[in-house]
Design a protein around this motif. Structure first.
Motif, PDB file in Angstrom:
ATOM      1  N   ALA A  20       0.767  -1.071  -0.107  1.00 38.97           N
ATOM      2  CA  ALA A  20       0.058  -0.100   0.023  1.00 38.97           C
ATOM      3  C   ALA A  20       0.811   1.205   0.016  1.00 38.97           C
ATOM      4  CB  ALA A  20      -0.855   0.148   1.350  1.00 38.97           C
ATOM      5  N   HIS A  21       1.802   1.209   0.799  1.00 43.81           N
ATOM      6  CA  HIS A  21       2.960   2.355   0.860  1.00 43.81           C
ATOM      7  C   HIS A  21       3.406   2.750  -0.460  1.00 43.81           C
ATOM      8  CE1 HIS A  21       2.649   2.779   5.192  1.00 43.81           C
ATOM      9  NE2 HIS A  21       2.684   1.730   5.394  1.00 43.81           N
ATOM     10  N   ALA A  22       3.678   1.667  -1.200  1.00 38.88           N
ATOM     11  CA  ALA A  22       4.520   1.934  -2.447  1.00 38.88           C
ATOM     12  C   ALA A  22       3.320   2.483  -3.643  1.00 38.88           C
ATOM     13  CB  ALA A  22       5.167   0.802  -3.003  1.00 38.88           C
ATOM     14  N   LEU A  23       2.306   1.861  -3.553  1.00 44.53           N
ATOM     15  CA  LEU A  23       1.119   2.155  -4.412  1.00 44.53           C
ATOM     16  C   LEU A  23       0.599   3.833  -4.092  1.00 44.53           C
ATOM     17  CD1 LEU A  23      -1.125  -0.808  -4.635  1.00 44.53           C
ATOM     18  CD2 LEU A  23       0.924   0.072  -6.305  1.00 44.53           C
ATOM     19  N   ALA A  33       1.576   2.832 -11.113  1.00 44.16           N
ATOM     20  CA  ALA A  33       1.512   1.505 -10.640  1.00 44.16           C
ATOM     21  C   ALA A  33      -0.209   1.353  -9.984  1.00 44.16           C
ATOM     22  CB  ALA A  33       2.528   1.364  -9.491  1.00 44.16           C
ATOM     23  N   LEU A  34      -0.502   2.364  -9.345  1.00 50.06           N
ATOM     24  CA  LEU A  34      -1.785   2.305  -8.649  1.00 50.06           C
ATOM     25  C   LEU A  34      -2.730   2.048  -9.938  1.00 50.06           C
ATOM     26  CD1 LEU A  34      -3.886   2.457  -6.298  1.00 50.06           C
ATOM     27  CD2 LEU A  34      -3.711   5.000  -6.388  1.00 50.06           C
ATOM     28  N   LEU A  35      -2.979   3.039 -10.750  1.00 49.35           N
ATOM     29  CA  LEU A  35      -3.938   3.057 -11.959  1.00 49.35           C
ATOM     30  C   LEU A  35      -3.699   1.464 -12.529  1.00 49.35           C
ATOM     31  CD1 LEU A  35      -3.367   6.310 -13.929  1.00 49.35           C
ATOM     32  CD2 LEU A  35      -4.520   5.681 -11.700  1.00 49.35           C
ATOM     33  N   ARG A  36      -2.369   0.902 -12.591  1.00 49.61           N
ATOM     34  CA  ARG A  36      -2.390  -0.460 -13.108  1.00 49.61           C
ATOM     35  C   ARG A  36      -2.996  -1.521 -12.140  1.00 49.61           C
ATOM     36  NH1 ARG A  36       2.859   1.513 -14.422  1.00 49.61           N
ATOM     37  NH2 ARG A  36       3.785   0.100 -12.811  1.00 49.61           N
ATOM     38  N   PHE A  37      -2.953  -1.376 -10.933  1.00 54.44           N
ATOM     39  CA  PHE A  37      -3.726  -2.042 -10.135  1.00 54.44           C
ATOM     40  C   PHE A  37      -4.954  -2.261 -10.241  1.00 54.44           C
ATOM     41  CE2 PHE A  37      -5.336  -3.184  -6.052  1.00 54.44           C
ATOM     42  CZ  PHE A  37      -4.855  -4.535  -5.760  1.00 54.44           C
ATOM     43  N   LEU A  38      -5.632  -0.884 -10.045  1.00 56.31           N
ATOM     44  CA  LEU A  38      -7.040  -0.735 -10.256  1.00 56.31           C
ATOM     45  C   LEU A  38      -7.599  -1.352 -11.586  1.00 56.31           C
ATOM     46  CD1 LEU A  38      -7.326   3.031  -9.166  1.00 56.31           C
ATOM     47  CD2 LEU A  38      -8.025   0.869  -7.864  1.00 56.31           C
ATOM     48  N   ALA A  39      -6.879  -1.324 -12.610  1.00 56.58           N
ATOM     49  CA  ALA A  39      -7.410  -1.590 -13.952  1.00 56.58           C
ATOM     50  C   ALA A  39      -7.296  -3.237 -13.938  1.00 56.58           C
ATOM     51  CB  ALA A  39      -6.786  -1.001 -15.020  1.00 56.58           C
ATOM     52  N   ALA A  40      -6.431  -3.854 -13.089  1.00 57.79           N
ATOM     53  CA  ALA A  40      -6.446  -5.089 -13.046  1.00 57.79           C
ATOM     54  C   ALA A  40      -7.717  -5.861 -12.141  1.00 57.79           C
ATOM     55  CB  ALA A  40      -5.143  -5.786 -12.275  1.00 57.79           C
ATOM     56  N   HIS A  41      -8.539  -4.833 -11.514  1.00 53.30           N
ATOM     57  CA  HIS A  41      -9.307  -5.530 -10.718  1.00 53.30           C
ATOM     58  C   HIS A  41     -10.691  -4.734 -11.094  1.00 53.30           C
ATOM     59  CE1 HIS A  41      -5.663  -6.225  -8.468  1.00 53.30           C
ATOM     60  NE2 HIS A  41      -6.078  -7.116  -7.877  1.00 53.30           N
ATOM     61  N   PRO A  42     -11.219  -5.446 -12.150  1.00 57.46           N
ATOM     62  CA  PRO A  42     -12.561  -4.716 -12.736  1.00 57.46           C
ATOM     63  C   PRO A  42     -13.880  -4.958 -11.694  1.00 57.46           C
ATOM     64  CG  PRO A  42     -11.997  -6.724 -14.103  1.00 57.46           C
ATOM     65  CD  PRO A  42     -10.861  -6.293 -12.975  1.00 57.46           C
ATOM     66  N   ASP A  43     -13.513  -5.838 -10.754  1.00 55.30           N
ATOM     67  CA  ASP A  43     -14.606  -6.136  -9.833  1.00 55.30           C
ATOM     68  C   ASP A  43     -14.808  -5.068  -8.701  1.00 55.30           C
ATOM     69  OD1 ASP A  43     -12.056  -6.909  -8.945  1.00 55.30           O
ATOM     70  OD2 ASP A  43     -12.981  -7.746  -7.226  1.00 55.30           O
ATOM     71  N   ILE A  44     -13.840  -4.068  -8.626  1.00 52.62           N
ATOM     72  CA  ILE A  44     -14.097  -3.004  -7.502  1.00 52.62           C
ATOM     73  C   ILE A  44     -15.183  -2.227  -7.876  1.00 52.62           C
ATOM     74  CG2 ILE A  44     -13.039  -0.874  -6.937  1.00 52.62           C
ATOM     75  CD1 ILE A  44     -10.182  -1.994  -7.019  1.00 52.62           C
TER      76      ILE A  44
END
Length: 367
Positions: free
Chosen positions: A42-45, A51-62
């Motif tokens: 979490a601290h790095a993101l 990187a945070l945008l890539r993580f969000l896009a990888a989780h379309p269920d949010i």
């Protein structure tokens, strides 16, 4: 964070009661737990937005989990505040992060960035100009404050201008009653919505041509200026006024209005709008036209370019009586070439503080 006010309502506070800016909002714990379950840092993101945008896009269920979406949006908003030190949180129709120049509704942004990863680069590019927008806004604010508080004395001819009698025609409404054009209290509760789209009796502005002729005669008589008249096939007239010293003026007069161009940037429309909601008359517009022209010939026109890193233009006019108006914006596309930008800089650099001098008077210089 304060509660989001109900739609259609407002919250008023005394200046002494305004809370400090919110730089860190709580409510992101659910998203942090989700990150921990997936062994994401979490601290790095929080400090690496791509990187945070890539993580969000990888989780379309949010977006399908309202609580998780809310927590993700708060985490995302805090990351924006870390990235942009002048940003803070606010509550309008929804939670937003922003400054005076830009505001980002965080839930909407998170949903969009998850559903449209192809827009990540566009979003990141937008963030790169945020600092620039704030700095340019600060510079424009300083210029506005300067114009508002400075004391500019206009140097006008000793002979005062005497406005002509425009002999305006009376127009009747459907009930046979005179339409009160020029009465800015015509609608105490504001004009009806359809008045903004109605353009009745545009011919009521034809008497402005009488005002133009009177002003040009006055300036030719009292100032050291060359006057050139030209007519066009469409019935419009163009009058070019070239003073021995000071800003040239070009007046284009038509049956429905007048355009005044002066200096290198100023462009004024009289009236600025002809809709029924504005409710202007030839007499009210003539007063504004007179004020603008006297400001220009009296040394009240100030033009600046470039302003800020965005290289906007800034035009200010100090009118008789001490009033002032100013406008700012991008350079006219017609002038936006390297050669023309260079010429514009050079021409304005010749003016002290961007201010055009007053026109000399017949029989001597301005008093």
């Amino acid at each position: 964070m304060p509660e989001i006010p109900p739609q259609g309502s407002a919250v008023f506070r005394l200046v002494s009661e305004i809370p400090p800016p919110v730089r860190h909002a709580t409510g992101y714990e659910g998203f942090v737990r989700s990150l921990a379950e997936q062994r994401a840092d979490a601290h790095a993101l929080a400090r690496d937005l791509p990187a945070l945008l890539r993580f969000l896009a990888a989780h379309p269920d949010i977006p399908g989990d309202s609580a998780l979406l809310r927590a993700s949006a708060v985490f995302f908003g805090n990351a924006l505040v870390v990235l942009h030190p002048r940003a803070s949180w606010s509550t309008l129709a929804e939670l937003e992060v922003g400054t005076r120049t830009r505001s980002i509704p965080v839930e909407h942004a998170v949903r969009m960035l998850i559903e449209h990863p192809e827009r990540h680069d566009e979003f990141l590019e937008m963030l790169q100009t945020w600092d620039q927008d704030d700095e340019d806004d600060d510079e424009l604010e300083r210029l506005h404050d300067f114009e508002e508080h400075q004391q500019t004395e206009l140097h006008l001819p000793e002979e005062a201008f005497r406005p002509p009698d425009l002999r305006e025609q009376v127009y009747l409404d459907d009930a046979g009653q005179p339409i009160p054009y020029g009465d800015h209290d015509r609608w105490p509760d504001g004009p009806p919505d359809d008045a903004y789209e109605r353009l009745t009796h545009q011919e009521r502005f034809a008497p402005l041509q009488i005002e133009v002729d009177a002003l040009v005669d006055y300036l030719a008589r009292t100032c050291d200026v060359a006057v050139d008249h030209a007519s066009a096939a469409d019935g419009s007239r163009t009058i070019t006024l070239t003073p021995a010293v000071g800003s040239p003026v070009r007046i284009t007069s038509t049956p429905t209005g007048v355009i005044v161009r002066a200096g290198v940037l100023y462009e004024g429309y009289f009236p600025p709008c002809t809709c029924d909601a504005c409710n202007e008359s030839a007499t009210t517009v003539a007063a504004d036209l007179e004020s603008a022209l006297l400001a220009i010939i009296g040394g009240g026109l100030r033009e600046q370019y470039p302003v800020g890193r965005k290289k906007w233009t800034h035009v200010a006019l100090t009118t008789p009586g001490g009033g002032s108006s100013s406008s700012a914006g991008p350079l006219d596309p017609a002038l936006d070439t390297r050669k023309q930008r260079s010429e514009l800089r050079a021409r304005l650099a010749e003016l002290p503080d961007g201010r055009w001098p007053a026109w000399p008077h017949r029989g001597g210089t301005p008093a």
